[in-house]
Design an enzyme around this catalytic site. Structure first.
Site, PDB file in Angstrom:
ATOM      1  N   ARG A 150       0.841  -1.191   0.000  1.00  0.00           N
ATOM      2  CA  ARG A 150       0.000   0.000   0.000  1.00  0.00           C
ATOM      3  C   ARG A 150       0.884   1.252   0.000  1.00  0.00           C
ATOM      4  O   ARG A 150       2.036   1.214   0.443  1.00  0.00           O
ATOM      5  CB  ARG A 150      -0.896   0.015   1.242  1.00  0.00           C
ATOM      6  CG  ARG A 150      -1.784  -1.214   1.395  1.00  0.00           C
ATOM      7  CD  ARG A 150      -2.511  -1.186   2.726  1.00  0.00           C
ATOM      8  NE  ARG A 150      -3.391  -2.342   2.906  1.00  0.00           N
ATOM      9  CZ  ARG A 150      -3.030  -3.484   3.510  1.00  0.00           C
ATOM     10  NH1 ARG A 150      -1.802  -3.602   3.992  1.00  0.00           N
ATOM     11  NH2 ARG A 150      -3.895  -4.476   3.634  1.00  0.00           N
ATOM     12  N   LYS A 174      -1.455  -2.759   8.087  1.00  0.00           N
ATOM     13  CA  LYS A 174      -2.567  -2.289   8.910  1.00  0.00           C
ATOM     14  C   LYS A 174      -2.528  -2.954  10.274  1.00  0.00           C
ATOM     15  O   LYS A 174      -2.207  -4.135  10.398  1.00  0.00           O
ATOM     16  CB  LYS A 174      -3.903  -2.593   8.217  1.00  0.00           C
ATOM     17  CG  LYS A 174      -4.187  -1.740   6.993  1.00  0.00           C
ATOM     18  CD  LYS A 174      -5.568  -2.024   6.449  1.00  0.00           C
ATOM     19  CE  LYS A 174      -5.912  -1.104   5.295  1.00  0.00           C
ATOM     20  NZ  LYS A 174      -7.267  -1.370   4.761  1.00  0.00           N
ATOM     21  N   HIS A 245      -3.334   2.825  -5.925  1.00  0.00           N
ATOM     22  CA  HIS A 245      -3.732   1.480  -5.502  1.00  0.00           C
ATOM     23  C   HIS A 245      -3.850   0.525  -6.688  1.00  0.00           C
ATOM     24  O   HIS A 245      -3.876  -0.698  -6.506  1.00  0.00           O
ATOM     25  CB  HIS A 245      -5.062   1.555  -4.749  1.00  0.00           C
ATOM     26  CG  HIS A 245      -5.158   0.582  -3.601  1.00  0.00           C
ATOM     27  ND1 HIS A 245      -4.348   0.648  -2.487  1.00  0.00           N
ATOM     28  CD2 HIS A 245      -5.954  -0.503  -3.414  1.00  0.00           C
ATOM     29  CE1 HIS A 245      -4.656  -0.332  -1.650  1.00  0.00           C
ATOM     30  NE2 HIS A 245      -5.614  -1.056  -2.202  1.00  0.00           N
ATOM     31  N   ARG A 248      -1.150  -1.994  -6.766  1.00  0.00           N
ATOM     32  CA  ARG A 248      -1.393  -3.131  -5.861  1.00  0.00           C
ATOM     33  C   ARG A 248      -2.345  -4.126  -6.531  1.00  0.00           C
ATOM     34  O   ARG A 248      -2.117  -5.340  -6.475  1.00  0.00           O
ATOM     35  CB  ARG A 248      -1.980  -2.602  -4.545  1.00  0.00           C
ATOM     36  CG  ARG A 248      -2.274  -3.657  -3.484  1.00  0.00           C
ATOM     37  CD  ARG A 248      -2.602  -2.939  -2.175  1.00  0.00           C
ATOM     38  NE  ARG A 248      -3.204  -3.802  -1.171  1.00  0.00           N
ATOM     39  CZ  ARG A 248      -2.519  -4.575  -0.328  1.00  0.00           C
ATOM     40  NH1 ARG A 248      -1.204  -4.622  -0.403  1.00  0.00           N
ATOM     41  NH2 ARG A 248      -3.139  -5.293   0.578  1.00  0.00           N
ATOM     42  N   HIS A 271      -3.317  -9.397   3.579  1.00  0.00           N
ATOM     43  CA  HIS A 271      -4.748  -9.510   3.850  1.00  0.00           C
ATOM     44  C   HIS A 271      -4.975 -10.461   5.028  1.00  0.00           C
ATOM     45  O   HIS A 271      -4.426 -11.570   5.046  1.00  0.00           O
ATOM     46  CB  HIS A 271      -5.496 -10.062   2.636  1.00  0.00           C
ATOM     47  CG  HIS A 271      -5.683  -9.074   1.534  1.00  0.00           C
ATOM     48  ND1 HIS A 271      -5.956  -9.430   0.232  1.00  0.00           N
ATOM     49  CD2 HIS A 271      -5.649  -7.719   1.548  1.00  0.00           C
ATOM     50  CE1 HIS A 271      -6.081  -8.349  -0.509  1.00  0.00           C
ATOM     51  NE2 HIS A 271      -5.903  -7.304   0.265  1.00  0.00           N
ATOM     52  N   TYR A 280      -9.608 -10.793  -6.711  1.00  0.00           N
ATOM     53  CA  TYR A 280      -8.697 -10.761  -7.866  1.00  0.00           C
ATOM     54  C   TYR A 280      -8.885 -11.973  -8.769  1.00  0.00           C
ATOM     55  O   TYR A 280      -8.522 -11.921  -9.949  1.00  0.00           O
ATOM     56  CB  TYR A 280      -7.247 -10.674  -7.388  1.00  0.00           C
ATOM     57  CG  TYR A 280      -6.973  -9.378  -6.652  1.00  0.00           C
ATOM     58  CD1 TYR A 280      -6.939  -8.166  -7.337  1.00  0.00           C
ATOM     59  CD2 TYR A 280      -6.792  -9.359  -5.276  1.00  0.00           C
ATOM     60  CE1 TYR A 280      -6.719  -6.975  -6.666  1.00  0.00           C
ATOM     61  CE2 TYR A 280      -6.564  -8.173  -4.597  1.00  0.00           C
ATOM     62  CZ  TYR A 280      -6.530  -6.990  -5.297  1.00  0.00           C
ATOM     63  OH  TYR A 280      -6.325  -5.804  -4.635  1.00  0.00           O
TER      64      TYR A 280
END
Length: 299
Positions: A150, A174, A245, A248, A271, A280
């Site tokens: 990110r 994150k 993004h 990514r 993730h 995806y």
């Protein structure tokens, strides 16, 4: 708004910033969403969150729909306020039933946009200059595509996080979750040239350990990355709507298209839930379908 509500609001923002360790961008969104809700209460003559009922929660949601916001934006705002009430319930025993009962709008089925190989080639060609900023932009672009990290993760990378010999970067994702992501020889070469030659020239007399810097030598911000990518896109003459993004999305889509397993891609992207990665697979299937329809003689 009464003092207790304002105190809870301030404590909540401090909680997501320092205890949850959310990114600056995420904290800003939470703060904006909660303040928007408190402003709504003010217009309705409600002075404290202790008196909120399901009817007020529904009214707030309907006002969001009236503004014709996207379902994703409405869902995020409801989540922010629900999280705020969950915090208020845990710390001050404020009833959070109203927003627990409020349903999110169904998400729009939108496939993530990504770059095709020809577009990527144009982007990299647009960074082939020999000025220090060209070396920086090329290293930045190579690292984003090579790792799928990110933008917030990119701007927080320090020199000590890069092992250019092994081709690995340590990333703080994150929730302050740490992961290690490999990158290939092209990114290695671009990063080495940038660190050894161009970064010292951009830094001048400024001192810090962030990997990417702006033209004044200070740490590069997320907004700065967007500005750099916009300039690269303009030089590359790509007319589609481009945002950072997408690199990514491109990273994940190209890996899965080439046969990478989903668990590996999930780990590389950072993730926590496999369902976030599964989107995806829809992108790669759609790409295959379009290619077939455009090329098969009897399609």
């Amino acid at each position: 708004m009464d003092e207790k509500t304002l105190r809870i609001r301030n404590e909540y923002i401090a909680y997501v910033r320092f205890e949850k360790n959310y990114s600056v961008h995420t904290v800003t969104e939470y703060e904006r969403d909660v303040d928007e809700f408190l402003e709504f209460l003010k217009t309705e003559g409600i002075l404290t969150i202790e008196s909120i009922t399901y009817q007020e929660a529904r009214l707030f949601a309907s006002r969001l729909y009236d503004r014709e916001l996207s379902r994703a934006s409405i869902s995020r705002k409801i989540s922010s306020v629900r999280s705020f009430f969950r915090f208020a319930n845990a710390r001050y025993d404020i009833n959070d039933t109203a927003f627990r009962l409020l349903h999110h709008p169904k998400k729009e089925e939108r496939l993530p946009a990504f770059f095709y190989a020809e577009e990527l080639d144009k982007l990299f060609e647009a960074c082939l200059g020999e000025k220090p900023r060209d070396h920086r932009d090329r290293a930045l672009l190579e690292l984003l595509y090579a790792t799928g990290i990110r933008v917030s993760e990119l701007t927080s990378i320090c020199l000590g996080d890069i092992d250019n010999d092994l081709g690995i970067v340590r990333v703080m994702g994150k929730g302050r979750k740490e992961r290690y992501v490999p990158f290939g020889s092209l990114a290695q070469s671009a990063i080495e040239q940038y660190i050894e030659i161009s970064r010292p020239l951009l830094m001048k007399t400024v001192k810090h350990d962030r990997l990417f810097v702006n033209l004044r030598g200070g740490p590069l911000t997320e907004r700065g990355v967007r500005h750099i990518l916009d300039a690269i896109v303009e030089r590359a003459c790509i007319e589609s709507n481009v945002y950072p993004h997408m690199l990514r999305h491109t990273f994940a889509t190209h890996l899965l298209s080439a046969g990478a397993d989903m668990r590996t891609v999930q780990e590389l992207l950072g993730h926590s839930d496999l369902s976030s990665t599964q989107i995806y697979t829809h992108t790669t299937k759609e790409h295959l379908r379009r290619t077939y329809m455009n090329t098969h003689p009897r399609a």
